[in-house]
Design an enzyme around this catalytic site. Structure first.
Site, PDB file in Angstrom:
ATOM      1  N   ARG A 164       0.831  -1.226   0.000  1.00  0.00           N
ATOM      2  CA  ARG A 164       0.000   0.000   0.000  1.00  0.00           C
ATOM      3  C   ARG A 164       0.858   1.265   0.000  1.00  0.00           C
ATOM      4  O   ARG A 164       0.518   2.263   0.646  1.00  0.00           O
ATOM      5  CB  ARG A 164      -0.935   0.039   1.217  1.00  0.00           C
ATOM      6  CG  ARG A 164      -1.885  -1.112   1.324  1.00  0.00           C
ATOM      7  CD  ARG A 164      -2.979  -1.072   0.269  1.00  0.00           C
ATOM      8  NE  ARG A 164      -3.955  -2.110   0.535  1.00  0.00           N
ATOM      9  CZ  ARG A 164      -3.825  -3.377   0.142  1.00  0.00           C
ATOM     10  NH1 ARG A 164      -2.764  -3.746  -0.573  1.00  0.00           N
ATOM     11  NH2 ARG A 164      -4.757  -4.264   0.422  1.00  0.00           N
ATOM     12  N   SER A 236     -10.944   1.064   3.493  1.00  0.00           N
ATOM     13  CA  SER A 236     -10.189   0.923   4.751  1.00  0.00           C
ATOM     14  C   SER A 236      -9.599   2.268   5.137  1.00  0.00           C
ATOM     15  O   SER A 236      -8.918   2.897   4.334  1.00  0.00           O
ATOM     16  CB  SER A 236      -9.041  -0.068   4.580  1.00  0.00           C
ATOM     17  OG  SER A 236      -9.536  -1.299   4.163  1.00  0.00           O
ATOM     18  N   GLU A 331      -4.931   5.542   5.812  1.00  0.00           N
ATOM     19  CA  GLU A 331      -4.677   5.258   4.394  1.00  0.00           C
ATOM     20  C   GLU A 331      -5.049   6.425   3.472  1.00  0.00           C
ATOM     21  O   GLU A 331      -4.264   6.773   2.591  1.00  0.00           O
ATOM     22  CB  GLU A 331      -5.443   3.990   3.999  1.00  0.00           C
ATOM     23  CG  GLU A 331      -5.074   3.502   2.621  1.00  0.00           C
ATOM     24  CD  GLU A 331      -5.777   2.204   2.255  1.00  0.00           C
ATOM     25  OE1 GLU A 331      -5.409   1.149   2.778  1.00  0.00           O
ATOM     26  OE2 GLU A 331      -6.702   2.265   1.428  1.00  0.00           O
TER      27      GLU A 331
HETATM   28  P1  FAD Z   1      -8.409   9.795  -5.171  1.00  0.00           P
HETATM   29  O1  FAD Z   1      -9.132   9.441  -3.927  1.00  0.00           O
HETATM   30  O2  FAD Z   1      -9.001  10.817  -6.045  1.00  0.00           O
HETATM   31  O3  FAD Z   1      -6.920  10.221  -4.792  1.00  0.00           O
HETATM   32  C1  FAD Z   1      -6.147   9.446  -3.899  1.00  0.00           C
HETATM   33  C2  FAD Z   1      -4.744  10.071  -3.820  1.00  0.00           C
HETATM   34  O4  FAD Z   1      -4.122   9.945  -5.097  1.00  0.00           O
HETATM   35  C3  FAD Z   1      -4.762  11.570  -3.519  1.00  0.00           C
HETATM   36  O5  FAD Z   1      -3.590  11.878  -2.807  1.00  0.00           O
HETATM   37  C4  FAD Z   1      -4.710  12.222  -4.893  1.00  0.00           C
HETATM   38  O6  FAD Z   1      -4.121  13.509  -4.885  1.00  0.00           O
HETATM   39  C5  FAD Z   1      -3.804  11.257  -5.633  1.00  0.00           C
HETATM   40  N1  FAD Z   1      -4.071  11.168  -7.079  1.00  0.00           N
HETATM   41  C6  FAD Z   1      -5.182  10.685  -7.688  1.00  0.00           C
HETATM   42  N2  FAD Z   1      -5.012  10.698  -9.011  1.00  0.00           N
HETATM   43  C7  FAD Z   1      -3.772  11.215  -9.247  1.00  0.00           C
HETATM   44  C8  FAD Z   1      -3.019  11.483 -10.410  1.00  0.00           C
HETATM   45  N3  FAD Z   1      -3.489  11.235 -11.647  1.00  0.00           N
HETATM   46  N4  FAD Z   1      -1.770  12.029 -10.268  1.00  0.00           N
HETATM   47  C9  FAD Z   1      -1.261  12.297  -9.042  1.00  0.00           C
HETATM   48  N5  FAD Z   1      -1.930  12.064  -7.895  1.00  0.00           N
HETATM   49  C10 FAD Z   1      -3.183  11.534  -8.006  1.00  0.00           C
HETATM   50  N6  FAD Z   1      -7.875   0.403  -2.223  1.00  0.00           N
HETATM   51  C11 FAD Z   1      -7.139  -0.728  -2.355  1.00  0.00           C
HETATM   52  O7  FAD Z   1      -5.904  -0.668  -2.470  1.00  0.00           O
HETATM   53  N7  FAD Z   1      -7.737  -1.957  -2.362  1.00  0.00           N
HETATM   54  C12 FAD Z   1      -9.062  -2.108  -2.248  1.00  0.00           C
HETATM   55  O8  FAD Z   1      -9.558  -3.225  -2.273  1.00  0.00           O
HETATM   56  C13 FAD Z   1      -9.868  -0.939  -2.079  1.00  0.00           C
HETATM   57  N8  FAD Z   1     -11.198  -1.048  -1.922  1.00  0.00           N
HETATM   58  C14 FAD Z   1     -11.946   0.069  -1.723  1.00  0.00           C
HETATM   59  C15 FAD Z   1     -13.329  -0.083  -1.530  1.00  0.00           C
HETATM   60  C16 FAD Z   1     -14.110   1.037  -1.318  1.00  0.00           C
HETATM   61  C17 FAD Z   1     -15.598   0.852  -1.101  1.00  0.00           C
HETATM   62  C18 FAD Z   1     -13.546   2.327  -1.332  1.00  0.00           C
HETATM   63  C19 FAD Z   1     -14.421   3.531  -1.165  1.00  0.00           C
HETATM   64  C20 FAD Z   1     -12.181   2.484  -1.526  1.00  0.00           C
HETATM   65  C21 FAD Z   1     -11.364   1.348  -1.709  1.00  0.00           C
HETATM   66  N9  FAD Z   1      -9.973   1.454  -1.907  1.00  0.00           N
HETATM   67  C22 FAD Z   1      -9.215   0.323  -2.079  1.00  0.00           C
HETATM   68  C23 FAD Z   1      -9.324   2.768  -1.898  1.00  0.00           C
HETATM   69  C24 FAD Z   1      -9.369   3.526  -3.271  1.00  0.00           C
HETATM   70  O9  FAD Z   1     -10.441   3.084  -4.038  1.00  0.00           O
HETATM   71  C25 FAD Z   1      -8.077   3.351  -4.067  1.00  0.00           C
HETATM   72  O10 FAD Z   1      -6.979   3.824  -3.336  1.00  0.00           O
HETATM   73  C26 FAD Z   1      -8.123   4.077  -5.417  1.00  0.00           C
HETATM   74  O11 FAD Z   1      -6.963   3.776  -6.162  1.00  0.00           O
HETATM   75  C27 FAD Z   1      -8.266   5.599  -5.279  1.00  0.00           C
HETATM   76  O12 FAD Z   1      -8.537   6.110  -6.563  1.00  0.00           O
HETATM   77  P2  FAD Z   1      -9.162   7.554  -6.784  1.00  0.00           P
HETATM   78  O13 FAD Z   1      -9.078   7.862  -8.237  1.00  0.00           O
HETATM   79  O14 FAD Z   1     -10.483   7.632  -6.167  1.00  0.00           O
HETATM   80  O15 FAD Z   1      -8.107   8.458  -5.994  1.00  0.00           O
HETATM   81  P1  NAP Z   2     -10.710  -9.879   4.415  1.00  0.00           P
HETATM   82  O1  NAP Z   2     -10.516 -10.596   3.150  1.00  0.00           O
HETATM   83  O2  NAP Z   2     -11.153 -10.650   5.582  1.00  0.00           O
HETATM   84  O3  NAP Z   2      -9.385  -9.107   4.796  1.00  0.00           O
HETATM   85  C1  NAP Z   2      -9.297  -8.329   5.951  1.00  0.00           C
HETATM   86  C2  NAP Z   2      -7.864  -7.966   6.178  1.00  0.00           C
HETATM   87  O4  NAP Z   2      -7.144  -9.140   6.532  1.00  0.00           O
HETATM   88  C3  NAP Z   2      -7.194  -7.393   4.966  1.00  0.00           C
HETATM   89  O5  NAP Z   2      -6.607  -6.182   5.328  1.00  0.00           O
HETATM   90  C4  NAP Z   2      -6.191  -8.423   4.531  1.00  0.00           C
HETATM   91  O6  NAP Z   2      -4.919  -7.884   4.195  1.00  0.00           O
HETATM   92  C5  NAP Z   2      -5.991  -9.286   5.728  1.00  0.00           C
HETATM   93  N1  NAP Z   2      -5.844 -10.705   5.333  1.00  0.00           N
HETATM   94  C6  NAP Z   2      -6.834 -11.621   5.281  1.00  0.00           C
HETATM   95  N2  NAP Z   2      -6.316 -12.817   4.939  1.00  0.00           N
HETATM   96  C7  NAP Z   2      -5.004 -12.650   4.741  1.00  0.00           C
HETATM   97  C8  NAP Z   2      -3.946 -13.517   4.374  1.00  0.00           C
HETATM   98  N3  NAP Z   2      -4.131 -14.808   4.140  1.00  0.00           N
HETATM   99  N4  NAP Z   2      -2.718 -13.017   4.255  1.00  0.00           N
HETATM  100  C9  NAP Z   2      -2.505 -11.747   4.480  1.00  0.00           C
HETATM  101  N5  NAP Z   2      -3.466 -10.855   4.853  1.00  0.00           N
HETATM  102  C10 NAP Z   2      -4.702 -11.312   4.982  1.00  0.00           C
HETATM  103  O7  NAP Z   2     -11.807  -8.724   4.269  1.00  0.00           O
HETATM  104  P2  NAP Z   2     -12.133  -7.476   3.376  1.00  0.00           P
HETATM  105  O8  NAP Z   2     -12.052  -6.306   4.285  1.00  0.00           O
HETATM  106  O9  NAP Z   2     -13.416  -7.806   2.678  1.00  0.00           O
HETATM  107  O10 NAP Z   2     -11.001  -7.259   2.274  1.00  0.00           O
HETATM  108  C11 NAP Z   2     -10.874  -8.044   1.117  1.00  0.00           C
HETATM  109  C12 NAP Z   2      -9.713  -7.542   0.276  1.00  0.00           C
HETATM  110  O11 NAP Z   2     -10.049  -6.269  -0.270  1.00  0.00           O
HETATM  111  C13 NAP Z   2      -8.434  -7.332   1.075  1.00  0.00           C
HETATM  112  O12 NAP Z   2      -7.337  -7.691   0.270  1.00  0.00           O
HETATM  113  C14 NAP Z   2      -8.421  -5.857   1.365  1.00  0.00           C
HETATM  114  O13 NAP Z   2      -7.118  -5.310   1.432  1.00  0.00           O
HETATM  115  C15 NAP Z   2      -9.134  -5.283   0.150  1.00  0.00           C
HETATM  116  N6  NAP Z   2      -9.844  -4.049   0.511  1.00  0.00           N
HETATM  117  C16 NAP Z   2      -9.121  -2.917   0.644  1.00  0.00           C
HETATM  118  C17 NAP Z   2      -9.743  -1.722   0.954  1.00  0.00           C
HETATM  119  C18 NAP Z   2      -8.963  -0.437   1.036  1.00  0.00           C
HETATM  120  O14 NAP Z   2      -9.572   0.622   1.080  1.00  0.00           O
HETATM  121  N7  NAP Z   2      -7.660  -0.479   1.070  1.00  0.00           N
HETATM  122  C19 NAP Z   2     -11.118  -1.689   1.152  1.00  0.00           C
HETATM  123  C20 NAP Z   2     -11.821  -2.872   1.031  1.00  0.00           C
HETATM  124  C21 NAP Z   2     -11.182  -4.065   0.713  1.00  0.00           C
HETATM  125  P3  NAP Z   2      -4.625  -7.180   2.779  1.00  0.00           P
HETATM  126  O15 NAP Z   2      -5.234  -5.830   2.926  1.00  0.00           O
HETATM  127  O16 NAP Z   2      -3.145  -7.131   2.748  1.00  0.00           O
HETATM  128  O17 NAP Z   2      -5.216  -8.002   1.702  1.00  0.00           O
END
Ligand code: FAD
Ligand code: NAP
Length: 335
Positions: A164, A236, A331
């Site tokens: 991340r 998250s 995050e």
């Molecule tokens: P923004 O929110 O618009 O921006 C995020 C950051 O990036 C800010 O600092 C912004 O300035 C910068 N930025 C955006 N675009 C650019 C650009 N072109 N150039 C320079 N800087 C830029 N993330 C995960 O990693 N895994 C997940 O599974 C995941 N699940 C999510 C589920 C939900 C329901 C939600 C709401 C979010 C989730 N996220 C997850 C977080 C998010 O969706 C990601 O981080 C996504 O990549 C953000 O994209 P955005 O375009 O909305 O970025």
């Molecule tokens: P989940 O699958 O139960 O995961 C919850 C958390 O446990 C995650 O942060 C995940 O880490 C960790 N995890 C679970 N099993 C793992 C394993 N075997 N090894 C290492 N880490 C493990 O529940 P969830 O919240 O629905 O998420 C599903 C996936 O979507 C995850 O990968 C999560 O990161 C991603 N997600 C991310 C965001 C975001 O905003 N960043 C939001 C929603 C979902 P990891 O995060 O490293 O996978």
């Protein structure tokens, strides 16, 4: 190009926070990006780049100029028997791109389906889900230097991807605008399906196809994660802390049940478990509260402010620090 003053941004962030931008430019081409950067430079305005707004907390008043990234387009750079190389513009919607790749038989991104936001934001925190990170496919990132307007091309190694994290969240934070991503996608790759929640969802399917994985990922996400269109959130709110082995052993001696995953010489802790154990699940501040099923997700019940969301996050982090001595890192980016 439109550059407007005093623009409401509530519809531009998935937490639906009622922010306003001093200036806002909607950028849909390279020329418009140069024009917007010139506009900000000549007026000495700070810049805030917004993609889909799904990983930001926007304060009430954003001084300077917000750039809304809407660059679209895609170029197929190479079509080899085993892989393709494709360049895609920063403003393209990530999930739509994942679906389009899958349909064309370019595989690997299925585990990253339904992540909101844009292509340009994907490398910033090296988006990851269900055992896959975008960095596995990133060959290069195209960008523009905010100060000089110079075009840059960063290789995979330059991006310094980590869990991340990437150079875009450290040395290059606030210094560049990402314009495009070059991805190398395999045409015949067995899907990654060993992530526990995904494996469970696949049930009896022993040898899943990319289509099986895509369907399962979309199904689990729809079942488990609050839809920001219904209950505003940014996914998250806290990262899973990663700590050294020795520190982990001390923590485990005190808290034998700590949920963790070993990753080489470091150990990743489940931030959700830390928050729950520290009493975070019932916490709220104004209209901001911890989601009842997902302790890592803070939601806006309607009318929440950035101060409420950040105040709640800070109280949760304090509770975790007092109970476990672990610092939680948030995050989303805060503007
Ligand atoms: P923004 O929110 O618009 O921006 C995020 C950051 O990036 C800010 O600092 C912004 O300035 C910068 N930025 C955006 N675009 C650019 C650009 N072109 N150039 C320079 N800087 C830029 N993330 C995960 O990693 N895994 C997940 O599974 C995941 N699940 C999510 C589920 C939900 C329901 C939600 C709401 C979010 C989730 N996220 C997850 C977080 C998010 O969706 C990601 O981080 C996504 O990549 C953000 O994209 P955005 O375009 O909305 O970025
Ligand atoms: P989940 O699958 O139960 O995961 C919850 C958390 O446990 C995650 O942060 C995940 O880490 C960790 N995890 C679970 N099993 C793992 C394993 N075997 N090894 C290492 N880490 C493990 O529940 P969830 O919240 O629905 O998420 C599903 C996936 O979507 C995850 O990968 C999560 O990161 C991603 N997600 C991310 C965001 C975001 O905003 N960043 C939001 C929603 C979902 P990891 O995060 O490293 O996978």
């Amino acid at each position: 190009m439109r550059i407007e003053a005093d623009v409401p941004l509530a519809h531009c962030n998935t937490l639906r926070l009622p922010a306003r931008a001093e200036w806002c430019a909607t950028v849909a081409s390279g020329d418009e990006l140069r024009e917007a950067l010139d506009f900000a430079r000549t007026r000495r305005l700070a810049l805030c780049v917004l993609g889909g707004g799904s990983n930001v907390v926007l304060r009430e008043r954003i001084g300077g100029c917000v750039l809304r990234m809407q660059l679209t387009g895609e170029e197929l750079l190479e079509e080899a028997p085993g892989h393709v190389r494709v360049r895609v513009a920063a403003g393209v919607q990530w999930h739509g791109f994942v679906l389009a790749c899958h349909r064309r038989g370019w595989h690997g991104l299925e585990n990253l389906a339904l992540i909101p936001g844009t292509v340009g934001a994907a490398p910033i925190q090296n988006i990851g889900a269900y055992g896959v990170e975008v960095q596995e496919f990133v060959e290069a990132v195209g960008a523009v230097d905010r100060a000089s307007g110079e075009a840059l091309r960063l290789t995979h190694a330059d991006c310094r991807f980590a869990y991340r994290h990437s150079i875009f969240k450290s040395e290059l934070a606030e210094r560049i605008v990402i314009t495009d991503l070059t991805l190398r996608l395999p045409r015949a790759r067995g899907p990654r399906s060993d992530y526990p929640a995904l494996r469970a969802a696949l049930g009896a399917v022993a040898d899943p196809s990319p289509a099986d994985v895509l369907e399962a990922v979309m199904r689990i996400r729809r079942e488990r994660l609050p839809d920001p269109a219904v209950l505003p959130n940014v996914g998250s709110f806290f990262k899973n802390p990663v700590i050294g082995r020795a520190r982990f052993e001390r923590l485990r001696a005190e808290h034998p049940g700590v949920v963790h995953w070993a990753a080489g010489d470091v150990v990743k802790l489940a931030a959700a478990w830390l928050v729950e154990q520290a009493g975070g699940k019932g916490m709220r501040q104004g209209a901001a509260r911890v989601h009842e099923r997902q302790a890592l997700v803070l939601v806006n019940e309607g009318g929440a402010t950035a101060a409420q969301v950040l105040g709640l996050a800070s109280r949760i982090a304090t509770a975790v620090r007092e109970r476990f001595g672990i610092d939680l890192e948030i995050e989303p980016a805060v503007y």
